[in-house]
Design a protein around this motif. Structure first.
Motif, PDB file in Angstrom:
ATOM      1  N   GLY A 146       0.813  -1.198   0.000  1.00  8.62           N
ATOM      2  CA  GLY A 146       0.000   0.000   0.000  1.00  8.62           C
ATOM      3  C   GLY A 146       0.855   1.258   0.000  1.00  8.62           C
ATOM      4  O   GLY A 146       2.084   1.185   0.097  1.00  8.62           O
ATOM      5  N   ILE A 147       0.217   2.418  -0.087  1.00 10.71           N
ATOM      6  CA  ILE A 147       0.944   3.686  -0.180  1.00 10.71           C
ATOM      7  C   ILE A 147       0.272   4.756   0.673  1.00 10.71           C
ATOM      8  O   ILE A 147      -0.900   4.644   1.041  1.00 10.71           O
ATOM      9  CB  ILE A 147       0.999   4.191  -1.636  1.00 10.71           C
ATOM     10  CG1 ILE A 147      -0.429   4.388  -2.182  1.00 10.71           C
ATOM     11  CG2 ILE A 147       1.794   3.240  -2.517  1.00 10.71           C
ATOM     12  CD1 ILE A 147      -0.498   5.075  -3.525  1.00 10.71           C
ATOM     13  N   ASP A 199       6.678   4.032   4.948  1.00 14.39           N
ATOM     14  CA  ASP A 199       7.102   5.390   5.289  1.00 14.39           C
ATOM     15  C   ASP A 199       7.277   5.565   6.797  1.00 14.39           C
ATOM     16  O   ASP A 199       6.870   6.576   7.394  1.00 14.39           O
ATOM     17  CB  ASP A 199       6.097   6.421   4.769  1.00 14.39           C
ATOM     18  CG  ASP A 199       6.056   6.478   3.249  1.00 14.39           C
ATOM     19  OD1 ASP A 199       7.049   6.053   2.626  1.00 14.39           O
ATOM     20  OD2 ASP A 199       5.035   6.922   2.696  1.00 14.39           O
ATOM     21  N   GLY A 200       7.858   4.558   7.432  1.00 14.73           N
ATOM     22  CA  GLY A 200       8.165   4.646   8.856  1.00 14.73           C
ATOM     23  C   GLY A 200       7.021   4.310   9.794  1.00 14.73           C
ATOM     24  O   GLY A 200       7.213   4.270  11.013  1.00 14.73           O
ATOM     25  N   PHE A 222      -3.271   6.623   4.427  1.00 13.52           N
ATOM     26  CA  PHE A 222      -2.732   5.325   4.013  1.00 13.52           C
ATOM     27  C   PHE A 222      -3.792   4.532   3.254  1.00 13.52           C
ATOM     28  O   PHE A 222      -4.913   4.350   3.728  1.00 13.52           O
ATOM     29  CB  PHE A 222      -2.275   4.520   5.232  1.00 13.52           C
ATOM     30  CG  PHE A 222      -1.734   3.152   4.881  1.00 13.52           C
ATOM     31  CD1 PHE A 222      -0.572   3.023   4.126  1.00 13.52           C
ATOM     32  CD2 PHE A 222      -2.385   2.003   5.305  1.00 13.52           C
ATOM     33  CE1 PHE A 222      -0.074   1.766   3.799  1.00 13.52           C
ATOM     34  CE2 PHE A 222      -1.899   0.754   4.986  1.00 13.52           C
ATOM     35  CZ  PHE A 222      -0.737   0.630   4.228  1.00 13.52           C
ATOM     36  N   ARG A 223      -3.411   4.093   2.081  1.00 17.76           N
ATOM     37  CA  ARG A 223      -4.287   3.242   1.277  1.00 17.76           C
ATOM     38  C   ARG A 223      -3.695   1.836   1.282  1.00 17.76           C
ATOM     39  O   ARG A 223      -2.664   1.580   0.644  1.00 17.76           O
ATOM     40  CB  ARG A 223      -4.395   3.765  -0.156  1.00 17.76           C
ATOM     41  CG  ARG A 223      -5.270   2.895  -1.069  1.00 17.76           C
ATOM     42  CD  ARG A 223      -5.398   3.534  -2.444  1.00 17.76           C
ATOM     43  NE  ARG A 223      -6.171   4.769  -2.385  1.00 17.76           N
ATOM     44  CZ  ARG A 223      -6.271   5.631  -3.397  1.00 17.76           C
ATOM     45  NH1 ARG A 223      -5.616   5.390  -4.522  1.00 17.76           N
ATOM     46  NH2 ARG A 223      -7.004   6.717  -3.255  1.00 17.76           N
TER      47      ARG A 223
END
Length: 314
Positions: free
Chosen positions: A82-83, A133-134, A95-96
């Motif tokens: 996901g991104i 992303d952490g 967040f997706r």
């Protein structure tokens, strides 16, 4: 301890899945064992033998959410995990989640993906979480990756790294059906239609209780010693560069517990170890020199044959 509940559960799942995959009751049972042990299964075989259909049928029978990912060389890690995207309406990042956020994830032809994408599965398989992303995101419960893999000699495939193959609880191969079984399939109802008609056979609450029951199955010191005899033999065999890890020994121990429960027994036997060892340990071996397909199983079979089988009376 009510092992009859485990036995009934296994019988229902096998009966349901065997409507789609004929004559493969043992392999279906092995998938059930992997699921009850919170593991992940790797199905390795030539294309067209029913790997995907088996896993689809199992997911439908177990219930819960299901996602399928078709691996190709251009699939990126973010396509799985996901991104974070910028939501202009909320003026913040959101967040997706990717397809890994499901109870059952079918990773189809996993070895067609690049090593970078393959490695992105490691955190999810080992720790039931992914970091984007952490930020760490927990996976669903229950969570199981069911991956299919074409033989390494097949065009356009990338070998799985050793660290990842060790994360797979069990490696299975379906093989071809018998002539009569195959005739019944090619002349019968389309398997996709059969899968759609399958009903859910359990609930999330029942699954949690079944897993607890598996952990209560007795494994005597004799059977535990037999497991370690085989594991230690892989670490000193002249043909093997790297033997079975402690993770592999734990997997075999838990698998014999689940197998005994599905058989209606409250105790494990050496026969359980013999049947399961090739499926749980062979893919964890790193052989010396150049080795061909199936050579790891042959070496492990040799070890099992050479290891004295303990006798115990009950």
């Amino acid at each position: 301890m009510d092992t009859n509940t485990l036995k009934d559960f296994g019988a229902k799942v096998i009966s349901s899945c065997s409507k789609v995959i004929v004559g493969k009751d043992e392999e279906i049972s092995d998938v059930v064992v992997t699921f009850l042990c919170s593991g992940h299964v790797l199905l390795e075989d030539v294309p067209g033998t029913g790997k995907t259909m088996l896993l689809r049928a199992f997911a439908k029978t177990i219930g819960g959410s299901f996602k399928r990912v078709q691996f190709t060389p251009d699939v990126l890690p973010s396509d799985l995990t996901g991104i974070n995207f910028y939501n202009q309406k909320m003026t913040e990042f959101e967040f997706r989640p990717g397809p890994l956020f499901a109870n059952m994830v079918l990773a189809d032809e996993i070895n067609r993906a690049t090593p970078r994408t393959q490695s992105s599965l490691l955190e999810a398989m080992a720790e039931r979480q992914v970091t984007v992303d952490g930020t760490t995101h927990r996976m669903a419960d229950p969570f199981m990756i069911m991956a299919t893999q074409n033989p390494l000699e097949t065009h356009g495939t990338f070998p799985l790294p050793e660290a990842q193959t060790d994360r797979f609880f069990m490696r299975l191969s379906l093989g071809y059906m018998t002539r009569d079984e195959e005739i019944s399939i090619i002349s019968g109802t389309d398997t996709l239609d059969i899968v759609e008609q399958l009903g859910q056979q359990t609930t999330v609450e029942e699954i949690a209780q079944l897993k607890k029951t598996c952990g209560d199955i007795e494994v005597s010191d004799v059977v535990s010693g037999y497991i370690m005899d085989i594991v230690e033999a892989t670490r000193s065999h002249t043909r093997i560069r790297i033997g079975v890890s402690t993770r592999g020994a734990i997997a075999l121990y838990r698998a014999v517990q689940a197998t005994a429960g599905l058989d209606g027994r409250s105790y494990a036997m050496p026969e359980d170890v013999q049947r399961l060892a090739p499926k749980i340990l062979a893919h964890r071996l790193s052989l010396s020199g150049i080795s061909g397909a199936g050579e790891d199983i042959a070496v492990l079979d040799e070890i099992i044959q050479a290891t004295p089988v303990p006798l115990e009376s009950r």
